[in-house]
Design a protein around this motif. Structure first.
Motif, PDB file in Angstrom:
ATOM      1  N   LYS A  36      23.069   4.740   2.641  1.00  0.00           N
ATOM      2  CA  LYS A  36      24.338   4.084   2.235  1.00  0.00           C
ATOM      3  C   LYS A  36      25.391   4.686   1.798  1.00  0.00           C
ATOM      4  CE  LYS A  36      21.649   0.244   1.450  1.00  0.00           C
ATOM      5  NZ  LYS A  36      21.663  -0.944   2.442  1.00  0.00           N
ATOM      6  N   LYS A  37      26.565   4.049   1.926  1.00  0.00           N
ATOM      7  CA  LYS A  37      27.816   4.792   1.570  1.00  0.00           C
ATOM      8  C   LYS A  37      28.019   4.385   0.340  1.00  0.00           C
ATOM      9  CE  LYS A  37      32.394   4.826   3.357  1.00  0.00           C
ATOM     10  NZ  LYS A  37      33.614   4.118   3.996  1.00  0.00           N
ATOM     11  N   VAL A  38      28.313   5.462  -0.452  1.00  0.00           N
ATOM     12  CA  VAL A  38      28.297   5.360  -1.922  1.00  0.00           C
ATOM     13  C   VAL A  38      29.510   5.851  -2.703  1.00  0.00           C
ATOM     14  CG1 VAL A  38      27.154   5.870  -4.028  1.00  0.00           C
ATOM     15  CG2 VAL A  38      25.628   5.537  -2.015  1.00  0.00           C
ATOM     16  N   LEU A  39      30.184   5.060  -3.428  1.00  0.00           N
ATOM     17  CA  LEU A  39      31.319   5.379  -4.073  1.00  0.00           C
ATOM     18  C   LEU A  39      30.871   5.371  -5.735  1.00  0.00           C
ATOM     19  CD1 LEU A  39      34.573   5.689  -4.273  1.00  0.00           C
ATOM     20  CD2 LEU A  39      34.724   3.494  -4.689  1.00  0.00           C
ATOM     21  N   THR A  40      31.374   6.528  -6.376  1.00  0.00           N
ATOM     22  CA  THR A  40      31.270   6.513  -7.810  1.00  0.00           C
ATOM     23  C   THR A  40      32.623   6.421  -8.751  1.00  0.00           C
ATOM     24  OG1 THR A  40      31.363   8.603  -8.203  1.00  0.00           O
ATOM     25  CG2 THR A  40      29.216   8.025  -7.464  1.00  0.00           C
ATOM     26  N   PHE A  53      35.785   7.959  -7.224  1.00  0.00           N
ATOM     27  CA  PHE A  53      37.046   7.443  -7.118  1.00  0.00           C
ATOM     28  C   PHE A  53      37.845   7.846  -8.525  1.00  0.00           C
ATOM     29  CE2 PHE A  53      39.929   3.823  -8.398  1.00  0.00           C
ATOM     30  CZ  PHE A  53      40.603   3.509  -7.560  1.00  0.00           C
ATOM     31  N   PRO A  54      39.134   8.366  -8.186  1.00  0.00           N
ATOM     32  CA  PRO A  54      39.731   9.003  -9.570  1.00  0.00           C
ATOM     33  C   PRO A  54      40.189   7.953 -10.637  1.00  0.00           C
ATOM     34  CG  PRO A  54      40.862   9.269  -7.564  1.00  0.00           C
ATOM     35  CD  PRO A  54      39.916   8.257  -6.952  1.00  0.00           C
ATOM     36  N   ALA A  64      38.513   0.166  -8.646  1.00  0.00           N
ATOM     37  CA  ALA A  64      37.770   0.938  -7.845  1.00  0.00           C
ATOM     38  C   ALA A  64      36.778  -0.035  -6.860  1.00  0.00           C
ATOM     39  CB  ALA A  64      36.461   1.666  -8.696  1.00  0.00           C
ATOM     40  N   LEU A  65      36.597  -1.337  -7.525  1.00  0.00           N
ATOM     41  CA  LEU A  65      36.188  -2.495  -6.678  1.00  0.00           C
ATOM     42  C   LEU A  65      37.035  -2.693  -5.492  1.00  0.00           C
ATOM     43  CD1 LEU A  65      33.636  -4.200  -6.918  1.00  0.00           C
ATOM     44  CD2 LEU A  65      34.933  -5.824  -8.348  1.00  0.00           C
ATOM     45  N   ASP A  66      38.311  -2.656  -5.691  1.00  0.00           N
ATOM     46  CA  ASP A  66      39.253  -2.940  -4.585  1.00  0.00           C
ATOM     47  C   ASP A  66      39.123  -2.129  -3.708  1.00  0.00           C
ATOM     48  OD1 ASP A  66      41.135  -4.750  -3.680  1.00  0.00           O
ATOM     49  OD2 ASP A  66      42.631  -3.291  -4.145  1.00  0.00           O
TER      50      ASP A  66
END
Ligand code: GDP
Length: 297
Positions: free
Chosen positions: A131-135, A161-162, A176-178
């Motif tokens: 998966k491509k994951v963002l925190t 995500f800062p 972050a969701l955006d």
């Protein structure tokens, strides 16, 4: 630490050899030992009571066959019941069945292991599920926590995500969701602020975050070393949020792990993962069978 329950019970049942059934009489003393062992393993009292009542129901009248003693039969029943109680539901899996990005919200007290577990889950999702994951961190009260997530996210090979202490958690969540939507992330892992104790402001904040993020998984992160107190924490988070699973951390410590039974009983949701080291590969699917053995000693 308690001497092994299995040993205690076998001592108790020496005089019961030759009996063909577990009866009210011969079970009473054994159940007292079981109750003590569970309390010594830090299972919360109301949970112990319920559990003992269930085991008693199953044990009475159970046949003692072959070369087994009533004690061995009872230990078998307890082991099975413990494993079944703690293991109900799916371990080792995250539900990502949502329009991407699937949002995973991490909840729990400060120090429970949320940030570490967030990075461990990121690594797991990247390596095992491609998966491509963002925190992102919503912990605006502790800038060091935001930095910590940045560091461990990089180690996990995910994107961070800062966020800053000057922002509001809800604004961070929306941004972050955006970003995750625009950049086609599969999963957004949201680390949240934790306090040292349950706190009404914190609970309201995480409820609002839940409403904005609509997470497919809301994970309660709890420290296995928390012992008896875990039940109160679990209750408070369960009242505030529709939890979907538990991450039980620090199982590599020397706690007997009774917290697992307490939090499972109180929240009604599966223990999905266990934290077994500080390192990012220290995350396992929770193994209820093995854990039942650990609690029984
Ligand atoms: P948070 O405040 O809930 O975000 O907690 P952290 O992720 O910062 O963890 C608190 C401490 O517990 C850190 O020192 C972590 O390295 C440690 N920790 C977290 N999970 C585990 C685990 O499964 N095993 C061990 N031994 N330490 C852990």
């Amino acid at each position: 630490m308690a001497s092994a329950l299995t040993e205690k019970l076998s001592r108790l049942v020496k005089e019961l050899r030759g009996q063909a059934r577990i009866t009210e009489d011969n079970v009473a003393e054994m159940l007292r030992e079981v109750r003590l062992a569970l309390l010594e393993a830090d299972v919360a009292l109301p949970v112990v009571r319920d559990f003992i009542a269930r085991v008693k129901g199953k044990a009475l009248g159970a046949e003692v066959v072959g070369s087994l003693t009533p004690g061995q039969v009872l230990v078998g029943i307890i082991h099975k019941e413990l494993a079944a109680t703690m293991g109900a539901g799916t371990a080792g899996e995250l539900n990502l069945a949502a329009q991407p990005p699937a949002v995973v919200l991490m909840a729990g007290l400060q120090g429970a292991g949320k940030t570490t577990s967030t990075a461990k889950l990121a690594r797991h999702l990247i390596e095992k599920r491609k998966k491509k994951v963002l925190t992102v961190s919503g912990d605006v009260y502790r800038p060091a926590a935001i930095e910590q997530l940045k560091t461990v996210t990089a180690q996990a090979g995910a994107e961070w995500f800062p966020s800053t202490a000057q922002q509001k958690p809800l604004d961070i969540a929306r941004a972050a969701l955006d970003y995750a939507r625009k950049h086609h992330f599969d999963v957004l892992l949201v680390d949240t602020a934790g306090r040292l104790a349950i706190d009404a402001v914190l609970m309201d904040e995480i409820k609002e975050l839940h409403a904005v993020l609509n997470p497919v998984e809301t994970l309660f992160v709890v420290d296995a070393m928390q012992g008896q107190d875990a039940i109160n924490t679990a209750r408070a988070f369960k009242e505030a949020l529709p939890l979907t699973g538990i991450v039980l951390t620090k199982l590599d410590g020397d706690a007997r792990g009774g917290a697992a039974l307490s939090v499972r009983a109180v929240t009604g949701v599966p223990i999905k993962f266990a934290g077994v080291s500080e390192k990012l590969d220290g995350l396992e699917a929770f193994d209820a069978e093995r854990h039942a053995g650990r609690i029984l000693g």
